[in-house]
Design a protein around this motif. Structure first.
Motif, short mmCIF file in Angstrom:
data_model
loop_
_atom_site.label_atom_id
_atom_site.label_comp_id
_atom_site.label_asym_id
_atom_site.label_seq_id
_atom_site.Cartn_x
_atom_site.Cartn_y
_atom_site.Cartn_z
N PHE A 4 0.84 -1.20 0.00
CA PHE A 4 0.00 0.00 0.00
C PHE A 4 0.88 1.26 0.00
CE2 PHE A 4 -3.00 -2.68 2.86
CZ PHE A 4 -3.43 -3.41 1.76
N ILE A 5 1.92 1.24 0.82
CA ILE A 5 2.80 2.40 0.95
C ILE A 5 3.56 2.66 -0.35
CG2 ILE A 5 4.85 3.29 2.14
CD1 ILE A 5 3.85 1.62 4.60
N ALA A 6 4.19 1.61 -0.89
CA ALA A 6 5.05 1.77 -2.07
C ALA A 6 4.26 2.12 -3.32
CB ALA A 6 5.87 0.50 -2.28
N TYR A 7 2.98 1.72 -3.39
CA TYR A 7 2.19 1.96 -4.59
C TYR A 7 1.23 3.13 -4.45
CZ TYR A 7 4.04 -2.02 -7.10
OH TYR A 7 4.88 -2.89 -7.78
N GLY A 8 1.38 3.92 -3.39
CA GLY A 8 0.65 5.17 -3.29
C GLY A 8 -0.77 5.07 -2.79
N PHE A 9 -1.14 3.99 -2.10
CA PHE A 9 -2.47 3.88 -1.52
C PHE A 9 -2.43 4.40 -0.07
CE2 PHE A 9 -2.54 0.62 -4.84
CZ PHE A 9 -3.74 0.92 -5.48
N PRO A 10 -3.53 4.94 0.41
CA PRO A 10 -3.54 5.41 1.81
C PRO A 10 -3.32 4.24 2.76
CG PRO A 10 -5.77 5.41 0.89
CD PRO A 10 -4.84 5.15 -0.26
N VAL A 11 -2.57 4.50 3.81
CA VAL A 11 -2.30 3.46 4.79
C VAL A 11 -3.54 3.27 5.66
CG1 VAL A 11 -0.86 2.75 6.73
CG2 VAL A 11 0.14 4.01 4.81
N PRO A 12 -4.05 2.05 5.77
CA PRO A 12 -5.28 1.82 6.54
C PRO A 12 -5.03 1.80 8.04
CG PRO A 12 -4.45 -0.26 5.73
CD PRO A 12 -3.54 0.80 5.17
N GLU A 13 -6.10 1.94 8.81
CA GLU A 13 -6.05 1.66 10.24
C GLU A 13 -5.92 0.14 10.41
OE1 GLU A 13 -9.20 3.65 12.52
OE2 GLU A 13 -9.62 4.79 10.69
N LEU A 14 -5.27 -0.27 11.50
CA LEU A 14 -5.03 -1.70 11.73
C LEU A 14 -5.81 -2.19 12.94
CD1 LEU A 14 -1.13 -1.81 11.23
CD2 LEU A 14 -2.94 -2.01 9.50
N GLN A 15 -6.29 -3.44 12.80
CA GLN A 15 -6.93 -4.15 13.91
C GLN A 15 -8.09 -3.37 14.53
OE1 GLN A 15 -5.93 -7.14 13.89
NE2 GLN A 15 -4.10 -6.74 12.67
N VAL A 16 -8.92 -2.79 13.67
CA VAL A 16 -10.11 -2.08 14.14
C VAL A 16 -11.16 -3.11 14.57
CG1 VAL A 16 -11.97 -0.50 13.49
CG2 VAL A 16 -9.64 -0.10 12.67
N LYS A 17 -11.81 -2.85 15.71
CA LYS A 17 -12.78 -3.81 16.25
C LYS A 17 -14.21 -3.41 15.90
CE LYS A 17 -9.98 -5.14 20.27
NZ LYS A 17 -9.94 -5.20 21.76
N PHE A 18 -15.04 -4.43 15.61
CA PHE A 18 -16.46 -4.23 15.33
C PHE A 18 -17.26 -5.27 16.11
CE2 PHE A 18 -14.38 -2.62 11.49
CZ PHE A 18 -15.01 -1.40 11.33
N ARG A 19 -18.40 -4.84 16.63
CA ARG A 19 -19.33 -5.78 17.23
C ARG A 19 -20.10 -6.50 16.13
NH1 ARG A 19 -18.67 -7.18 22.59
NH2 ARG A 19 -17.84 -5.36 23.69
N ASP A 20 -20.30 -7.78 16.32
CA ASP A 20 -21.10 -8.56 15.38
C ASP A 20 -22.53 -8.00 15.40
OD1 ASP A 20 -22.66 -10.46 14.06
OD2 ASP A 20 -21.45 -12.14 14.77
N PRO A 21 -23.06 -7.57 14.24
CA PRO A 21 -24.42 -6.99 14.23
C PRO A 21 -25.49 -7.98 14.65
CG PRO A 21 -23.62 -7.36 12.00
CD PRO A 21 -22.45 -7.56 12.90
N LEU A 22 -25.19 -9.28 14.59
CA LEU A 22 -26.18 -10.29 14.98
C LEU A 22 -25.98 -10.81 16.40
CD1 LEU A 22 -26.47 -12.43 11.72
CD2 LEU A 22 -27.87 -10.51 12.47
N ASP A 23 -24.83 -10.51 16.98
CA ASP A 23 -24.54 -10.99 18.33
C ASP A 23 -23.53 -10.03 18.97
OD1 ASP A 23 -23.88 -12.25 20.67
OD2 ASP A 23 -23.33 -14.17 19.76
N SER A 24 -24.03 -9.14 19.81
CA SER A 24 -23.18 -8.07 20.35
C SER A 24 -22.09 -8.60 21.27
CB SER A 24 -24.04 -7.05 21.10
OG SER A 24 -24.73 -7.68 22.19
N SER A 25 -22.17 -9.87 21.69
CA SER A 25 -21.12 -10.42 22.54
C SER A 25 -19.88 -10.82 21.73
CB SER A 25 -21.63 -11.64 23.31
OG SER A 25 -21.88 -12.73 22.43
N GLN A 26 -20.04 -10.89 20.42
CA GLN A 26 -18.93 -11.27 19.55
C GLN A 26 -18.25 -10.03 18.99
OE1 GLN A 26 -17.90 -14.29 19.25
NE2 GLN A 26 -19.62 -15.41 20.13
N VAL A 27 -16.92 -10.11 18.89
CA VAL A 27 -16.13 -8.98 18.38
C VAL A 27 -15.30 -9.45 17.19
CG1 VAL A 27 -14.32 -7.31 18.90
CG2 VAL A 27 -16.03 -7.88 20.64
N PHE A 28 -15.34 -8.69 16.10
CA PHE A 28 -14.47 -8.93 14.96
C PHE A 28 -13.34 -7.91 14.98
CE2 PHE A 28 -18.60 -10.41 13.08
CZ PHE A 28 -18.27 -11.76 13.02
#
Length: 358
Positions: free
Chosen positions: A239-263
């Protein structure tokens, strides 16, 4: 004096079968003993090293048979065990076997990095990195020598003498290609819990003026301890060498079907138009679901589909990557553009000037 006639002497004939049986028994005992030693070495995560000439001759007679292999001169293992090891596991067993066979040997560079538990891409595994004045022993992939006086003080990891942790990191970054060096740098930050600025300062204090220093600083300036493995680091290097924006890493999301689960996703882009894109690098390990109490084992082939479908429900695009895509960077760049991730020529040119110095 009494005369004895041959006719008075009883001569006992011993059947050849008896001799053959004793010989076979000895061979069986020797075979069982050596196979037991090879099995024990495999359980310890090393190759069997022997200084005993009789054992060495027996092992070499049976290489290619009896499930025995000799990956390096004087180092042996069970063939069925060797073929299922990863390149990193093979390298580690070889290094430990060499250290046992040659107690005066020490290791630096990528070999020491492996022993320290750093992420060393497979393409860097091959020649041994030895701390010694000369190598008279033939090695299958040659060797890179570092004089003891240049190595400085040594430490022990798993019984093997190696250069200290940060000296090892510095040696690797001074010689590694960008994407491979980033994998090593990321894992160093992750292991020690320091920032990229700390690493840059350490490089400046220890390595300024050495060959490869400028590129080592470029690697360190992009390092991120949130990257969880070498594959994630190498894609970020793309991503860096080819000019793409560097993404955020390891962002957490709650499972929309089960709030006890985290992605936890590998990459997350928030684009200027408000669009968000999730990037996922394929790999079995990430398909375990995670909740507040820890990780729960899930069949990876089932969980892959489940995970992707749940991420899609968040309303974001999901972009999947495979390791093979790095072999065709042009096609990979096109895939990212089609997913809506902008590619900026000025960013790519900025990186090229930093890396190549022009």
């Amino acid at each position: 004096m009494t005369k004895v006639h041959f006719s008075d002497v009883a001569v006992m004939e011993v059947s050849n079968t008896v001799f053959k049986h004793k010989h076979a028994t000895r061979n069986t005992l020797a075979r069982n003993r050596m196979l037991a030693r090879l099995t024990e070495a495999a359980e310890q995560g090393v190759l069997l090293a022997t200084h005993d000439n009789a054992e060495l001759m027996w092992l070499r007679r049976h290489v290619g048979t009896d499930d025995i292999a000799e990956p390096e001169p004087y180092l042996f293992c069970l063939q069925h065990d060797w073929v299922v090891l990863t390149p990193a596991e093979r390298a580690l067993r070889t290094i430990k076997g060499l250290a046992e066979f040659h107690p005066d040997w020490a290791f630096w560079g990528y070999d020491a990095a492996l022993l320290w538990g750093l992420e060393v891409p497979n393409d860097l595994l091959g020649p041994r990195f030895l701390v010694k004045t000369g190598c008279s022993v033939p090695l299958s992939a040659g060797c890179r020598l570092l004089r003891p006086q240049a190595a400085g003080a040594l430490e022990r990891v798993d019984g093997v003498r190696v250069t200290p942790f940060w000296r090892t990191v510095e040696d690797c970054l001074l010689r590694a290609p960008f994407s491979y060096g980033l994998a090593i740098a990321d894992s160093a930050l992750r292991a020690k819990g320091i920032s990229r600025d700390d690493l840059c300062e350490r490089l400046q204090a220890d390595c300024e003026g050495r060959h490869g220093y400028r590129r080592a600083q470029v690697i360190a300036s992009h390092a991120d301890g949130l990257s969880e493995n070498g594959g994630e680091s190498r894609f970020r290097a793309f991503f860096i060498a080819y000019g793409f924006p560097v993404p955020e890493l390891q962002v957490k999301f709650r499972d929309p079907l089960d709030s006890s689960q985290v992605f936890r996703v590998d990459y997350f882009w928030r684009l200027e138009d408000g669009t968000c894109v999730i990037g996922e690098l394929d790999g079995k390990g990430k398909y375990a679901l995670q909740n507040d109490e820890g990780r729960e084992s899930v069949d990876p082939f089932v969980a892959e589909r489940q995970r992707e479908s749940h991420l899609t429900m968040l309303g974001h695009k999901v972009l999947r990557f495979t390791f093979d895509e790095l072999k065709n960077p042009g096609k990979l760049a096109e895939k990212m553009r089609l997913a809506g991730i902008p590619q900026w020529a000025d960013l790519a040119e900025q990186w090229r000037r930093q890396w190549y110095g022009r």
